[in-house]
Design a protein around this motif. Structure first.
Motif, PDB file in Angstrom:
ATOM      1  N   THR A   5       0.835  -1.184   0.000  1.00  0.00           N
ATOM      2  CA  THR A   5       0.000   0.000   0.000  1.00  0.00           C
ATOM      3  C   THR A   5       0.876   1.242   0.000  1.00  0.00           C
ATOM      4  OG1 THR A   5      -0.175  -0.106   2.396  1.00  0.00           O
ATOM      5  CG2 THR A   5      -1.961  -1.102   1.127  1.00  0.00           C
ATOM      6  N   ASP A   6       0.323   2.310  -0.522  1.00  0.00           N
ATOM      7  CA  ASP A   6       1.055   3.555  -0.691  1.00  0.00           C
ATOM      8  C   ASP A   6       1.186   4.272   0.651  1.00  0.00           C
ATOM      9  OD1 ASP A   6       0.515   6.472  -2.831  1.00  0.00           O
ATOM     10  OD2 ASP A   6       2.092   5.986  -1.429  1.00  0.00           O
ATOM     11  N   PRO A   7       2.394   4.399   1.180  1.00  0.00           N
ATOM     12  CA  PRO A   7       2.567   5.063   2.466  1.00  0.00           C
ATOM     13  C   PRO A   7       2.559   6.580   2.361  1.00  0.00           C
ATOM     14  CG  PRO A   7       4.680   4.323   1.667  1.00  0.00           C
ATOM     15  CD  PRO A   7       3.638   3.850   0.675  1.00  0.00           C
ATOM     16  N   ALA A   8       2.492   7.128   1.139  1.00  0.00           N
ATOM     17  CA  ALA A   8       2.630   8.569   0.958  1.00  0.00           C
ATOM     18  C   ALA A   8       1.436   9.362   1.474  1.00  0.00           C
ATOM     19  CB  ALA A   8       2.855   8.889  -0.519  1.00  0.00           C
ATOM     20  N   LEU A  15      -2.536  13.638  -6.173  1.00  0.00           N
ATOM     21  CA  LEU A  15      -2.840  12.451  -6.971  1.00  0.00           C
ATOM     22  C   LEU A  15      -3.343  12.828  -8.359  1.00  0.00           C
ATOM     23  CD1 LEU A  15      -4.566  10.219  -4.280  1.00  0.00           C
ATOM     24  CD2 LEU A  15      -2.357   9.786  -5.385  1.00  0.00           C
ATOM     25  N   GLU A  16      -4.205  13.847  -8.451  1.00  0.00           N
ATOM     26  CA  GLU A  16      -4.715  14.275  -9.755  1.00  0.00           C
ATOM     27  C   GLU A  16      -3.601  14.812 -10.641  1.00  0.00           C
ATOM     28  OE1 GLU A  16      -7.853  16.949  -8.534  1.00  0.00           O
ATOM     29  OE2 GLU A  16      -9.354  15.357  -8.682  1.00  0.00           O
ATOM     30  N   LYS A  41      -4.347  -2.590  -5.503  1.00  0.00           N
ATOM     31  CA  LYS A  41      -5.218  -2.432  -6.670  1.00  0.00           C
ATOM     32  C   LYS A  41      -6.578  -3.056  -6.403  1.00  0.00           C
ATOM     33  CE  LYS A  41      -1.780  -1.746 -10.076  1.00  0.00           C
ATOM     34  NZ  LYS A  41      -1.873  -0.429 -10.610  1.00  0.00           N
ATOM     35  N   VAL A  42      -7.563  -2.579  -7.170  1.00  0.00           N
ATOM     36  CA  VAL A  42      -8.865  -3.212  -7.216  1.00  0.00           C
ATOM     37  C   VAL A  42      -9.181  -3.500  -8.679  1.00  0.00           C
ATOM     38  CG1 VAL A  42      -9.816  -2.223  -5.087  1.00  0.00           C
ATOM     39  CG2 VAL A  42     -10.081  -0.980  -7.228  1.00  0.00           C
ATOM     40  N   SER A  54      -8.425  -1.929 -13.859  1.00  0.00           N
ATOM     41  CA  SER A  54      -7.995  -1.861 -12.464  1.00  0.00           C
ATOM     42  C   SER A  54      -7.779  -0.416 -12.059  1.00  0.00           C
ATOM     43  CB  SER A  54      -6.701  -2.656 -12.253  1.00  0.00           C
ATOM     44  OG  SER A  54      -5.640  -2.066 -12.975  1.00  0.00           O
ATOM     45  N   LEU A  55      -7.886  -0.178 -10.765  1.00  0.00           N
ATOM     46  CA  LEU A  55      -7.579   1.105 -10.148  1.00  0.00           C
ATOM     47  C   LEU A  55      -6.582   0.846  -9.035  1.00  0.00           C
ATOM     48  CD1 LEU A  55     -11.200   2.508  -9.704  1.00  0.00           C
ATOM     49  CD2 LEU A  55      -9.450   3.482 -11.203  1.00  0.00           C
ATOM     50  N   THR A  56      -5.687   1.769  -8.841  1.00  0.00           N
ATOM     51  CA  THR A  56      -4.798   1.752  -7.683  1.00  0.00           C
ATOM     52  C   THR A  56      -5.491   2.528  -6.570  1.00  0.00           C
ATOM     53  OG1 THR A  56      -2.884   1.719  -9.155  1.00  0.00           O
ATOM     54  CG2 THR A  56      -2.476   2.359  -6.869  1.00  0.00           C
ATOM     55  N   PHE A  57      -5.242   2.128  -5.319  1.00  0.00           N
ATOM     56  CA  PHE A  57      -5.816   2.897  -4.223  1.00  0.00           C
ATOM     57  C   PHE A  57      -4.793   3.109  -3.122  1.00  0.00           C
ATOM     58  CE2 PHE A  57      -6.720  -1.454  -2.858  1.00  0.00           C
ATOM     59  CZ  PHE A  57      -6.490  -1.423  -1.491  1.00  0.00           C
ATOM     60  N   GLN A  58      -5.047   4.167  -2.344  1.00  0.00           N
ATOM     61  CA  GLN A  58      -4.285   4.405  -1.122  1.00  0.00           C
ATOM     62  C   GLN A  58      -5.269   4.407   0.033  1.00  0.00           C
ATOM     63  OE1 GLN A  58      -2.495   8.344  -1.520  1.00  0.00           O
ATOM     64  NE2 GLN A  58      -4.244   9.254  -0.504  1.00  0.00           N
ATOM     65  N   ASN A  59      -4.775   4.117   1.227  1.00  0.00           N
ATOM     66  CA  ASN A  59      -5.664   3.956   2.366  1.00  0.00           C
ATOM     67  C   ASN A  59      -6.065   5.246   3.058  1.00  0.00           C
ATOM     68  OD1 ASN A  59      -6.180   1.151   2.415  1.00  0.00           O
ATOM     69  ND2 ASN A  59      -4.081   0.813   3.062  1.00  0.00           N
ATOM     70  N   GLN A  60      -5.139   6.126   3.324  1.00  0.00           N
ATOM     71  CA  GLN A  60      -5.445   7.318   4.118  1.00  0.00           C
ATOM     72  C   GLN A  60      -4.936   8.564   3.428  1.00  0.00           C
ATOM     73  OE1 GLN A  60      -7.190   7.632   6.955  1.00  0.00           O
ATOM     74  NE2 GLN A  60      -7.607   5.453   7.027  1.00  0.00           N
ATOM     75  N   PRO A  61      -5.762   9.431   2.927  1.00  0.00           N
ATOM     76  CA  PRO A  61      -7.198   9.212   2.769  1.00  0.00           C
ATOM     77  C   PRO A  61      -7.454   8.229   1.635  1.00  0.00           C
ATOM     78  CG  PRO A  61      -6.586  11.306   1.795  1.00  0.00           C
ATOM     79  CD  PRO A  61      -5.347  10.743   2.439  1.00  0.00           C
ATOM     80  N   ARG A  62      -8.590   7.540   1.692  1.00  0.00           N
ATOM     81  CA  ARG A  62      -8.905   6.520   0.687  1.00  0.00           C
ATOM     82  C   ARG A  62      -9.278   7.199  -0.625  1.00  0.00           C
ATOM     83  NH1 ARG A  62     -10.084   0.849   0.363  1.00  0.00           N
ATOM     84  NH2 ARG A  62      -8.725   0.868   2.173  1.00  0.00           N
ATOM     85  N   PHE A  63      -8.409   7.048  -1.616  1.00  0.00           N
ATOM     86  CA  PHE A  63      -8.658   7.512  -2.975  1.00  0.00           C
ATOM     87  C   PHE A  63      -8.264   6.419  -3.942  1.00  0.00           C
ATOM     88  CE2 PHE A  63      -7.907  11.908  -1.194  1.00  0.00           C
ATOM     89  CZ  PHE A  63      -9.189  12.381  -1.423  1.00  0.00           C
TER      90      PHE A  63
END
Length: 76
Positions: A5-8, A15-16, A41-42, A54-63
């Motif tokens: 997961t992305d720690p950034a 992100l945009e 990924k999802v 597929s999409l990549t995601f990060q947890n905090q904040p969830r995007f």
């Protein structure tokens, strides 16, 4: 196992700027059906046209970001 997961924890604007379109949890649910989660990924089906990808995601904040269509489903 390795935590991929992305720690950034990037904000939406960052992100945009890097990945283009970004979705929050509500937006992704409106536009896609999530069929599998393989962090970070999802696997999704785009509701508008049935396109698998597929999409990549990060947890905090969830995007969710960086939609990648599956090349086996109609790319020219």
């Amino acid at each position: 196992m390795i935590d991929n997961t992305d720690p950034a924890h990037d904000d939406r604007q960052t992100l945009e700027a890097t990945h283009g379109k970004v979705w929050d949890e509500e937006e992704v649910a409106q536009e896609f059906k999530v069929t599998a989660i393989v962090a970070p990924k999802v696997v999704v089906v785009r509701k508008s046209d049935g396109r698998v990808g597929s999409l990549t995601f990060q947890n905090q904040p969830r995007f969710y970001f960086d939609f990648q269509p599956d090349p086996g489903f109609g790319d020219d």
